[in-house]
Design a protein around this motif. Structure first.
Motif, PDB file in Angstrom:
ATOM      1  N   GLU A  64      11.729  29.412  70.326  1.00 50.90           N
ATOM      2  CA  GLU A  64      11.555  29.635  68.898  1.00 50.90           C
ATOM      3  C   GLU A  64      11.741  28.309  68.175  1.00 50.90           C
ATOM      4  O   GLU A  64      12.531  27.480  68.594  1.00 50.90           O
ATOM      5  CB  GLU A  64      12.581  30.661  68.410  1.00 50.90           C
ATOM      6  N   GLN A  65      11.044  28.146  67.062  1.00 50.77           N
ATOM      7  CA  GLN A  65      11.031  26.848  66.402  1.00 50.77           C
ATOM      8  C   GLN A  65      10.656  26.997  64.938  1.00 50.77           C
ATOM      9  O   GLN A  65       9.833  27.844  64.604  1.00 50.77           O
ATOM     10  CB  GLN A  65       9.955  26.026  67.100  1.00 50.77           C
ATOM     11  N   GLY A  66      11.256  26.202  64.087  1.00 49.32           N
ATOM     12  CA  GLY A  66      10.853  26.239  62.684  1.00 49.32           C
ATOM     13  C   GLY A  66      11.948  25.743  61.764  1.00 49.32           C
ATOM     14  O   GLY A  66      12.939  25.153  62.210  1.00 49.32           O
ATOM     15  N   ASP A  67      11.773  25.972  60.455  1.00 47.28           N
ATOM     16  CA  ASP A  67      12.819  25.641  59.498  1.00 47.28           C
ATOM     17  C   ASP A  67      14.056  26.460  59.834  1.00 47.28           C
ATOM     18  O   ASP A  67      13.936  27.635  60.193  1.00 47.28           O
ATOM     19  CB  ASP A  67      12.370  26.010  58.082  1.00 47.28           C
ATOM     20  N   VAL A  68      15.225  25.840  59.676  1.00 49.75           N
ATOM     21  CA  VAL A  68      16.464  26.511  60.058  1.00 49.75           C
ATOM     22  C   VAL A  68      16.595  27.864  59.351  1.00 49.75           C
ATOM     23  O   VAL A  68      16.919  28.880  59.969  1.00 49.75           O
ATOM     24  CB  VAL A  68      17.677  25.610  59.750  1.00 49.75           C
ATOM     25  N   PHE A  69      16.277  27.879  58.073  1.00 54.56           N
ATOM     26  CA  PHE A  69      16.419  29.141  57.336  1.00 54.56           C
ATOM     27  C   PHE A  69      15.487  30.218  57.896  1.00 54.56           C
ATOM     28  O   PHE A  69      15.902  31.348  58.139  1.00 54.56           O
ATOM     29  CB  PHE A  69      16.141  28.921  55.839  1.00 54.56           C
ATOM     30  N   ASP A  70      14.243  29.855  58.107  1.00 50.18           N
ATOM     31  CA  ASP A  70      13.267  30.834  58.596  1.00 50.18           C
ATOM     32  C   ASP A  70      13.663  31.388  59.964  1.00 50.18           C
ATOM     33  O   ASP A  70      13.593  32.592  60.198  1.00 50.18           O
ATOM     34  CB  ASP A  70      11.870  30.197  58.695  1.00 50.18           C
ATOM     35  N   VAL A  71      14.093  30.485  60.857  1.00 47.95           N
ATOM     36  CA  VAL A  71      14.426  30.918  62.215  1.00 47.95           C
ATOM     37  C   VAL A  71      15.652  31.830  62.219  1.00 47.95           C
ATOM     38  O   VAL A  71      15.651  32.885  62.845  1.00 47.95           O
ATOM     39  CB  VAL A  71      14.640  29.700  63.148  1.00 47.95           C
ATOM     40  N   PHE A  72      16.683  31.444  61.476  1.00 46.77           N
ATOM     41  CA  PHE A  72      17.919  32.218  61.562  1.00 46.77           C
ATOM     42  C   PHE A  72      17.963  33.425  60.632  1.00 46.77           C
ATOM     43  O   PHE A  72      18.752  34.333  60.841  1.00 46.77           O
ATOM     44  CB  PHE A  72      19.136  31.317  61.372  1.00 46.77           C
ATOM     45  N   SER A  73      17.117  33.445  59.612  1.00 46.81           N
ATOM     46  CA  SER A  73      17.137  34.625  58.751  1.00 46.81           C
ATOM     47  C   SER A  73      16.205  35.703  59.290  1.00 46.81           C
ATOM     48  O   SER A  73      16.269  36.852  58.867  1.00 46.81           O
ATOM     49  CB  SER A  73      16.758  34.254  57.309  1.00 46.81           C
ATOM     50  N   ASP A  74      15.361  35.339  60.247  1.00 45.37           N
ATOM     51  CA  ASP A  74      14.437  36.327  60.798  1.00 45.37           C
ATOM     52  C   ASP A  74      14.188  36.022  62.278  1.00 45.37           C
ATOM     53  O   ASP A  74      13.071  35.727  62.685  1.00 45.37           O
ATOM     54  CB  ASP A  74      13.114  36.249  60.000  1.00 45.37           C
ATOM     55  N   PRO A  75      15.269  36.068  63.075  1.00 42.39           N
ATOM     56  CA  PRO A  75      15.144  35.660  64.477  1.00 42.39           C
ATOM     57  C   PRO A  75      14.223  36.585  65.267  1.00 42.39           C
ATOM     58  O   PRO A  75      14.241  37.793  65.058  1.00 42.39           O
ATOM     59  CB  PRO A  75      16.584  35.760  64.998  1.00 42.39           C
ATOM     60  N   GLN A  76      13.411  36.002  66.153  1.00 43.46           N
ATOM     61  CA  GLN A  76      12.467  36.793  66.942  1.00 43.46           C
ATOM     62  C   GLN A  76      12.933  36.973  68.382  1.00 43.46           C
ATOM     63  O   GLN A  76      12.828  38.053  68.933  1.00 43.46           O
ATOM     64  CB  GLN A  76      11.090  36.109  66.942  1.00 43.46           C
ATOM     65  N   SER A  77      13.428  35.908  68.998  1.00 43.80           N
ATOM     66  CA  SER A  77      13.781  35.999  70.415  1.00 43.80           C
ATOM     67  C   SER A  77      15.199  36.552  70.575  1.00 43.80           C
ATOM     68  O   SER A  77      16.024  36.452  69.677  1.00 43.80           O
ATOM     69  CB  SER A  77      13.695  34.619  71.068  1.00 43.80           C
ATOM     70  N   GLN A  78      15.462  37.100  71.761  1.00 41.47           N
ATOM     71  CA  GLN A  78      16.803  37.616  72.064  1.00 41.47           C
ATOM     72  C   GLN A  78      17.844  36.502  71.945  1.00 41.47           C
ATOM     73  O   GLN A  78      18.936  36.713  71.418  1.00 41.47           O
ATOM     74  CB  GLN A  78      16.844  38.208  73.492  1.00 41.47           C
ATOM     75  N   THR A  79      17.501  35.324  72.442  1.00 40.33           N
ATOM     76  CA  THR A  79      18.455  34.208  72.411  1.00 40.33           C
ATOM     77  C   THR A  79      18.830  33.862  70.975  1.00 40.33           C
ATOM     78  O   THR A  79      20.009  33.713  70.650  1.00 40.33           O
ATOM     79  CB  THR A  79      17.836  32.969  73.092  1.00 40.33           C
ATOM     80  N   THR A  80      17.837  33.761  70.126  1.00 39.14           N
ATOM     81  CA  THR A  80      18.113  33.418  68.728  1.00 39.14           C
ATOM     82  C   THR A  80      18.945  34.511  68.073  1.00 39.14           C
ATOM     83  O   THR A  80      19.892  34.233  67.338  1.00 39.14           O
ATOM     84  CB  THR A  80      16.797  33.214  67.951  1.00 39.14           C
ATOM     85  N   LYS A  81      18.600  35.762  68.370  1.00 37.24           N
ATOM     86  CA  LYS A  81      19.371  36.880  67.803  1.00 37.24           C
ATOM     87  C   LYS A  81      20.832  36.800  68.218  1.00 37.24           C
ATOM     88  O   LYS A  81      21.732  37.057  67.426  1.00 37.24           O
ATOM     89  CB  LYS A  81      18.769  38.214  68.239  1.00 37.24           C
ATOM     90  N   ARG A  82      21.066  36.413  69.478  1.00 42.64           N
ATOM     91  CA  ARG A  82      22.456  36.286  69.941  1.00 42.64           C
ATOM     92  C   ARG A  82      23.195  35.191  69.189  1.00 42.64           C
ATOM     93  O   ARG A  82      24.352  35.354  68.816  1.00 42.64           O
ATOM     94  CB  ARG A  82      22.492  35.983  71.441  1.00 42.64           C
ATOM     95  N   PHE A  83      22.524  34.061  68.974  1.00 40.72           N
ATOM     96  CA  PHE A  83      23.183  32.986  68.221  1.00 40.72           C
ATOM     97  C   PHE A  83      23.522  33.448  66.805  1.00 40.72           C
ATOM     98  O   PHE A  83      24.617  33.202  66.312  1.00 40.72           O
ATOM     99  CB  PHE A  83      22.293  31.742  68.159  1.00 40.72           C
ATOM    100  N   VAL A  84      22.589  34.109  66.178  1.00 41.43           N
ATOM    101  CA  VAL A  84      22.826  34.565  64.807  1.00 41.43           C
ATOM    102  C   VAL A  84      23.979  35.565  64.783  1.00 41.43           C
ATOM    103  O   VAL A  84      24.869  35.486  63.936  1.00 41.43           O
ATOM    104  CB  VAL A  84      21.545  35.194  64.208  1.00 41.43           C
ATOM    105  N   ALA A  85      23.986  36.481  65.748  1.00 39.14           N
ATOM    106  CA  ALA A  85      25.029  37.514  65.767  1.00 39.14           C
ATOM    107  C   ALA A  85      26.420  36.924  65.981  1.00 39.14           C
ATOM    108  O   ALA A  85      27.390  37.398  65.399  1.00 39.14           O
ATOM    109  CB  ALA A  85      24.722  38.539  66.852  1.00 39.14           C
TER     110      ALA A  85
END
Ligand SMILES: Nc1ncnc2c1ncn2[C@@H]1O[C@H](COP(=O)(O)OP(=O)(O)O)[C@@H](O)[C@H]1O
Ligand SMILES: [Mg+2]
Length: 342
Positions: free
Chosen positions: A226-247
């Motif tokens: 996953e890749q992009g602006d920090v806000f976009d990536v973390f406010s709307d995470p798509q991958s499981q890995t990103t979701k785990r980081f956000v959580a």
């Protein structure tokens, strides 16, 4: 001003043992880091972050793909030219990698000696660098007399000595306590803002990304997932890995176990509202519920900010007559992104 391009970059290591499959440490990664950007690469241990950074500074050779630092194509340079280009790439490390037997000033001076800078010029430059990182008075100290935060500031001064266009940071704050970590990140922000140095930093800590980065790449098992602006990536995470980081870092959404517990304690309908950068008019939400005679209690949630913009989730329990609650949910769904949890 230096742009860094990684284009379809892979790195394979031979597997251990006679017939072992190769280890794919980095798998077809493409990242375009704009000049003057702070780009974070986040991933769990073993994701391939450090390997990727070693490919960027030419310490190791990519198996596939191309890497450009400014106009120089790292992946096709001979060793002699590579050494020259490396002078334009600063690097700092988790364990600081300072010379313990040398004084602070000598550590900072070292890359200038290697680069053949005359003594008087070296002296002037070292004084200037120590001033910038706030360590002028520690010039004559040995590095093992310094705190972790001071050591990393020496590391930063040393990395800046030859005026690099890019600074690579490998878990640069992971060995520091949270307060010191924030101070070092603030210093890196100044490095970026005052000198326009492009920064690529790798980390397994969401806080680091949120504190400092403009854009982010999330890595998992060698790939950029996953890749992009920090806000976009973390406010709307798509991958499981990103979701785990956000959580883990942002308590915006109840975890599954916690949700069961909330259902036990709250017998009304549970809904989750997503807030992104003021796109939900909160007064309207609460007014809609009140007007329809539906009671509400907030059972979980958090609004936080990333890159100066806010996002989060609120889990609400709606209390009242079933039909009224249904109508209220339908009305709210017109206003905002809404998820019915129970
Ligand atoms: N020199 C090497 N030889 C063999 N395997 C390696 C080597 N360096 C790294 N690896 C492997 O590549 C993968 C990625 O490692 P690394 O880049 O250190 O990840 P990270 O920095 O994200 O923790 C891991 O599986 C690691 O074991
Ligand atoms: Mg690493």
């Amino acid at each position: 001003m230096t742009r860094v391009q990684m284009i379809g970059v892979s790195k394979r290591y031979p597997g251990r043992g006679a017939n072992a499959a190769p280890v794919v440490a980095v798998d077809d990664v493409t990242i375009d880091v704009a000049s003057g950007e702070i780009h974070a690469i986040i991933g769990y241990s073993g994701a391939g972050k450090s390997t990727l950074l070693r490919l960027v500074n030419g310490l190791e050779h990519a198996s596939d793909g191309r890497i450009l630092v400014g106009d120089d194509e790292i992946t096709s340079l001979r060793e002699s030219k590579l050494r020259e280009v490396r002078g334009r790439i600063g690097m700092i490390f988790q364990q600081f990698n300072l010379f313990h037997s040398k004084r602070v000033a000598k550590n900072v001076e070292y890359p200038l000696v290697v680069a053949g800078v005359p003594a008087a010029e070296r002296k002037r430059r070292v004084a200037e660098l120590l001033e910038f990182v706030g360590l002028s008075e520690k010039s004559g100290a040995f590095t093992d007399q310094l705190s972790g935060g001071q050591k990393q500031r020496v590391g930063i001064a040393r990395a800046l000595a030859t005026n690099p266009g890019v600074l690579l940071a490998d878990e640069a704050t992971s060995a520091l306590d949270p307060q010191t970590s924030r101070e070092v990140l603030a210093l890196l922000k100044r490095v970026n803002a005052e000198f326009g140095i492009t920064i690529i930093l790798i980390t397994h800590e969401m806080e680091v990304v949120r504190e400092i980065a403009d854009r982010v790449t999330v890595m998992d098992s060698g790939s950029a997932v996953e890749q992009g602006d920090v806000f976009d990536v973390f406010s709307d995470p798509q991958s499981q890995t990103t979701k785990r980081f956000v959580a883990t870092a942002l308590p915006t959404e109840p975890r599954a176990e916690r949700l069961d517990e909330l259902r036990e304690r709250h017998r009304g309908r549970l809904i989750a509202l997503t807030f992104r950068d003021g796109d939900v008019d909160q007064p309207v939400v609460f007014r809609t519920l009140a007007e329809r005679g539906v009671g509400v209690s907030i059972v979980h949630g958090g609004i936080t900010d990333v890159g100066g913009r806010s996002f989060g989730k609120l889990t609400l329990e709606l209390i009242g007559d079933d039909l009224k609650v249904e109508h209220a949910i339908a009305a709210l769904a017109q206003e905002t992104a809404l998820e019915v949890l129970a």
